[in-house]
Enzyme design. Structure first.
Site, mmCIF file in Angstrom:
data_model
loop_
_atom_site.group_PDB
_atom_site.id
_atom_site.type_symbol
_atom_site.label_atom_id
_atom_site.label_comp_id
_atom_site.label_asym_id
_atom_site.label_seq_id
_atom_site.Cartn_x
_atom_site.Cartn_y
_atom_site.Cartn_z
ATOM 1 N N ASP A 105 0.815 -1.208 0.000
ATOM 2 C CA ASP A 105 0.000 0.000 0.000
ATOM 3 C C ASP A 105 0.853 1.265 0.000
ATOM 4 O O ASP A 105 1.471 1.592 1.015
ATOM 5 C CB ASP A 105 -0.909 -0.024 1.233
ATOM 6 C CG ASP A 105 -1.805 1.191 1.341
ATOM 7 O OD1 ASP A 105 -2.005 1.882 0.325
ATOM 8 O OD2 ASP A 105 -2.321 1.438 2.450
ATOM 9 N N ASP A 139 -2.087 5.584 -5.270
ATOM 10 C CA ASP A 139 -2.411 4.770 -4.103
ATOM 11 C C ASP A 139 -2.669 3.324 -4.527
ATOM 12 O O ASP A 139 -3.752 2.989 -5.019
ATOM 13 C CB ASP A 139 -3.636 5.349 -3.407
ATOM 14 C CG ASP A 139 -3.965 4.646 -2.102
ATOM 15 O OD1 ASP A 139 -3.234 3.707 -1.734
ATOM 16 O OD2 ASP A 139 -4.952 5.032 -1.443
#
Length: 397
Positions: free
Chosen positions: A91, A286
């Protein structure tokens, strides 16, 4: 004793060096020079390959799953000695590594693999995020709380060996003792591995990519994602980006490090010829998000401009959605931002608000269309954006 071997130097003069043949090698008079020359070539080739290996790519396969109509990607890491394996989301929107602790009894933890420090010879309980103080049985330890958009987790800190494929580093991570059911209970992964800029991590010792660089495990200060189409493999690449994943040269844009996000100035959003300029806005790359996100008012305006009908009758006639970054427009086609479930359709847009200036979240939807590399320089960071090279779609008759 073996006689010295002669070779001719670049200046045309005969040079003299001592040559030791590998153990067991046999020679006859007059052959020593040739054998030495041969083994020198072999040694030189091996050295060259080793030098190249320092800058080679370490490729971590990513598995794909669908949860509530959204794609999620995760890969496997190991922690400890002997290794304990965990499935994690890589992430770029968070900075820490979190995995369930064996002592966690929340329903979300019990549904996943957990880390047992007593089963690792190299695990050390640490008192603080800096990881330099080993905690004894009576010592006070920091309880770290991590909040995500849809949930939270808390735990104590452990220092141990963490490996992503062949790349390993000593790192501090959160051994989770409690976590919310949303989003963890139904998740196919055990934990989250943050790949944000180091500033977002609780400390420098908790920035895993920074630790891999410091240990020399990764030769180039870069990682990248290839998010494959359905039926294609996906992967996280540590080190040199993979050229075959790019359909053209990348566009490089310097990162604004505020808040630790991988974010760059967003010039405009363009929909059907209409430009939206958000003052001081940023585009955030992201890898932990599936969709395109942003402030509610912005997402509402874009959805209205796109104009998808409730009966989906115009789904194939919708305009292209473009993001202008560094003077270049990166476009997303209707087939890429519209999701189908049977005869029902929806826009892959959602409202999200991050602190600070307006931020547009570019998740898997963008990372599938574009191969994005993340370069963590000594002083500045940048991203490289190139059209992803996907395999041609196979049409069945």
């Amino acid at each position: 004793a073996r006689p010295p071997a002669f070779y001719r130097g670049s200046g045309g003069q005969c040079a003299l060096r001592k040559c030791r043949l590998p153990s067991g090698a046999r020679t006859v008079p007059g052959m020593h020079f040739l054998l030495c020359f041969f083994f020198a070539l072999v040694e030189g080739k091996v050295a060259l390959l080793r030098e190249k290996g320092k800058a080679s790519s370490i490729r971590i396969p990513l598995s794909r799953t669908w949860t509530r109509g959204r794609q999620q990607f995760y890969g496997t890491i190991s922690i400890g000695s002997p290794p304990q394996h965990f499935r994690v989301v890589f992430d770029t929107g968070s900075g820490n590594l979190l995995v369930p602790a064996v002592t966690c009894d929340s329903s979300a933890c019990l549904a996943h693999r957990s880390f047992d420090p007593d089963a690792s010879e190299t695990a050390r309980q640490v008192a603080t995020a800096e990881g330099d103080v080993v905690a004894g049985p009576e010592d006070t330890r920091d309880l770290v709380q991590i909040t995500f958009g849809t949930g939270s987790a808390e735990g104590f800190l452990v220092r141990d060996r963490v490996c992503l494929g062949a790349a390993c580093a000593d790192a501090v991570f959160v051994s989770v003792v409690d976590e919310t059911e949303e989003p963890f209970l139904a998740a196919p992964f055990d934990g989250i591995l943050g790949l944000s800029l180091p500033a977002m991590a609780e400390s420098g010792a908790m920035s895993l990519f920074g630790g891999l660089l410091a240990s020399g495990a990764v030769g180039e200060r870069t990682f990248s994602f290839f998010i494959g189409d359905q039926g294609e493999d996906s992967e996280l690449v540590l080190g040199t980006p993979v050229e075959k994943h790019m359909a053209g040269s990348p566009v490089f844009v310097e990162v604004d490090p505020t808040g630790g996000y991988w974010q760059v100035p967003l010039d405009q959003i363009v929909v059907d010829g209409t430009s939206y300029t958000l003052p001081d806005s940023r585009a955030v790359f992201d890898s932990g998000s599936a969709l395109i996100g942003g402030p509610l008012d912005v997402m509402t305006s874009i959805a209205s401009q796109i104009g998808l009908k409730r009966d989906c009758s115009n789904a194939e006639e919708l305009p292209t959605l473009g993001f202008v970054i560094g003077g270049h427009t990166f476009s997303i086609a209707p087939a890429e931002y519209v999701a189908w479930e049977g005869s029902r359709c929806s826009l892959l847009l959602h409202a999200v608000r991050l602190p600070g200036p307006p931020r547009i979240i570019l998740g898997h939807l963008f990372l599938n269309k574009y191969y994005v590399s993340f370069h963590l320089g000594e002083e500045t960071a940048r991203v490289g954006i190139a059209v992803a090279a996907h395999a041609p779609a196979v049409t069945t008759v």
